[in-house]
Scaffold this active site. Structure first.
Site, PDB file in Angstrom:
ATOM      1  NE  ARG A 147      -4.493  -1.905   1.931  1.00  0.00           N
ATOM      2  CZ  ARG A 147      -5.182  -2.783   2.763  1.00  0.00           C
ATOM      3  NH1 ARG A 147      -5.114  -1.755   3.908  1.00  0.00           N
ATOM      4  NH2 ARG A 147      -5.887  -3.329   2.570  1.00  0.00           N
ATOM      5  CB  CYS A 485      -6.571   1.694  11.170  1.00  0.00           C
ATOM      6  SG  CYS A 485      -7.376   0.268  10.205  1.00  0.00           S
TER       7      CYS A 485
END
Length: 564
Positions: A147, A485
């Protein structure tokens, strides 16, 4: 020793990827289906590789269900910003898209990306197309691939920042998927950015089924660990001699996510495995990615991250496999030291003679309120910021960067005009905090985070003030679920949502991000949180050593048992 020779044991996502024609799937048909605001089930998985997740407004779900309506589906789009640096023109494009198509705010993520929320299906293609026209993109912002590549943006490090940034950009480009499905679906095959090969092509690094799970890479420039380099699958620690970049220490196997009630899942700090010169880093990252590609668990996605591959096969095996694929052994790691994983706020003159102003952005949410107009102010600054940039930090903040001496007074004037300066006067606790989106948008959230943490910090700050340590810096992280997260397991105080209004409390991470915290108490409401922290903060104020941080104190006093 590779897993998954028996295809019958593979997870459903693996079958979806294999049949997807390199991530194309039936997304275009899904987008045309006007019966639902959602996508077909298989395309809900594939669209993640294109940088988007399906969401709904959970606060409306009951009402809509009573009306026999489906949830109000919308999409989050995550925009990659490799190395965290965006141009003023790109900032303006993303800001405009938020108004045209989505929730009229920008979310700055903990991994230096933009997020746009509440994009409805009929606007999804046009939004992504306009993102690409700005020379940004959303490909590989999510999904089972590498990512967005992070990099320190702290202005103190500008002597070598540009060199490190260039390595980060090379790694990002090298590991970007080569599929042309993204451009075919979203950009009508007009490749504004991305690979030049024409379809059909294969994936020389990832293969037909890509990685077993998401993969994350970050760079950090000591003494600032503002990207939490130990929390990622690969961390690259810049090594500097005489203000010159000579290479990087390589860290592998970090990861934050876990699942409540499943002891086979856990957060993990990465291991330093060696040093390499800068020119070798893209190839080294590729070889590490291919080890995870070949040995990662493709049967149980809860155990599929690289950290579990390392622990299952052993660090020595993984290190040897990396060296074998490289054809040489990594050199011994070089000495380094981190002092903080936070940001440095306010104006700082960089070594290049330009000015950098780090602004605190509460929860990473760029919005206008009745009190001050953050979004309008940053938009006005972007419109005059010739030669400057916007730098997204790993702590959800933004740096107005590379401001010339002549332009600095104009930027200052706008910061005052829109009330931004006045609202930088928040506590040190606020400035060392991170919160994920959580409710009402995240489908995984058990409880609030972004909308709740500021008020809880106000109350915790009251406890510090009561003990005359009101500006003591303590890292506080909150997430609405255990997936990590907001990297809650690296907070000196960490809150992980267990149920509405209930949080597990973690204590004892290091201030510089190289030690995990430990579960202290479970399922606490606000009153119980404050009752628990009150005596701990009081004893810390009385007994702390000079320059001792709260996380180190609770470990030294054995309030928690450090297990790293």
């Amino acid at each position: 020793m590779a897993l998954n020779q028996d295809k019958s044991k593979l997870s459903e996502v693996e079958h979806i990827k294999e049949k997807s024609k390199y991530l194309e799937g039936t997304i275009q048909d899904s987008l045309k289906d006007e019966v639902t605001g959602n996508l077909y089930a298989q395309d809900q998985q594939l669209i993640k590789f294109h940088g988007s997740y399906v969401q709904s407004d959970r606060e409306l779900d009951k009402e809509r269900k009573a009306q026999k309506l489906e949830p109000l589906y919308s999409f989050m789009i995550r925009v990659r910003v490799p190395g965290g640096v965006a141009t003023p023109e790109q900032w303006l494009v993303i800001d405009e898209l938020a108004t045209k198509y989505g929730m009229p705010t920008l979310k700055l993520t903990t991994r230096q990306a933009f997020e746009l929320h509440n994009i409805y299906k009929h606007d999804l293609k046009q939004t992504i197309k306009e993102i690409n026209a700005s020379a940004l993109d959303s490909i590989a912002a999510c999904g089972d691939v590498n990512r967005n590549v992070m990099n320190s943006v702290n202005p103190y490090t500008s002597a070598i920042h540009e060199d490190v940034q260039q390595v980060a950009l090379r790694v990002s480009e090298h590991l970007t998927p080569r599929t042309t499905a993204y451009y075919k679906i979203w950009v009508n095959e007009e490749q504004v950015v991305g690979p030049e090969e024409e379809a059909p092509i294969d994936e020389p690094i990832y293969g037909k089924t890509y990685l077993p799970r998401k993969f994350k890479i970050t760079f950090a420039i000591p003494p600032y660990n503002d990207t939490d380099v130990f929390a990622h699958d690969i961390g690259l620690i810049a090594i500097e001699e005489n203000e010159k970049l000579i290479g990087f220490n390589i860290v592998i196997g970090g990861g934050m996510g876990m699942t409540f009630g499943d002891d086979s899942t856990y957060p993990r700090i990465g291991n330093v495995i060696g040093f390499a010169p800068s020119e070798n880093i893209p190839d080294i990252c590729e070889k590490i990615v291919t080890v995870q590609r070949d040995y990662g668990n493709r049967e149980n996605r809860k155990n599929s991250r690289f950290k579990y591959t390392i622990d299952r096969l052993g660090l020595d095996f993984i290190r040897k496999e990396i060296n074998d694929r490289l054809g040489y052994e990594l050199a011994p790691a070089r000495p380094f030291e981190f002092t903080t994983n936070g940001d440095s706020y306010g104006w700082i003159k960089g070594r290049n003679g330009k000015w950098f102003n780090t602004l605190y952005i509460e929860g990473g949410r760029v919005k206008d309120t009745d009190l001050f107009q953050l979004r309008k102010g940053l938009r006005a600054i972007a419109q005059i910021l010739e030669g400057g940039d916007f730098r997204l930090t790993g702590n959800q903040n933004v740096v107005i960067g590379n401001v010339s001496e002549a332009l600095k007074p104009e930027v200052d004037k706008l910061l005052v005009q829109y009330g931004i300066v006045a609202h930088q006067e928040v506590s040190s606790l606020h400035k060392h905090s991170i919160a994920c989106v959580a409710l009402n948008l995240c489908p995984l959230a058990n409880s609030e985070a972004e909308r709740y943490l500021p008020s809880l910090i106000n109350r915790i700050h009251g406890l510090l003030e009561k003990n005359s340590i009101g500006e003591e810096p303590i890292t506080i992280r909150m997430t609405g679920c255990p997936n990590g997260c907001g990297r809650p397991y690296l907070g000196e105080i960490g809150f992980v949502g267990r149920a509405p209004g209930k949080y597990n409390l973690y204590l004892g991470a290091s201030f510089n991000g190289d030690r995990l915290n430990v579960l202290y108490k479970e399922a606490l409401d606000e009153a119980e949180i404050l009752q628990t922290l009150d005596p701990l903060i009081a004893s810390f104020a009385k007994e702390k050593h000079a320059d001792e941080h709260f996380g180190d104190y609770v470990v030294r006093k054995q309030i928690v048992q450090h297990i790293n």
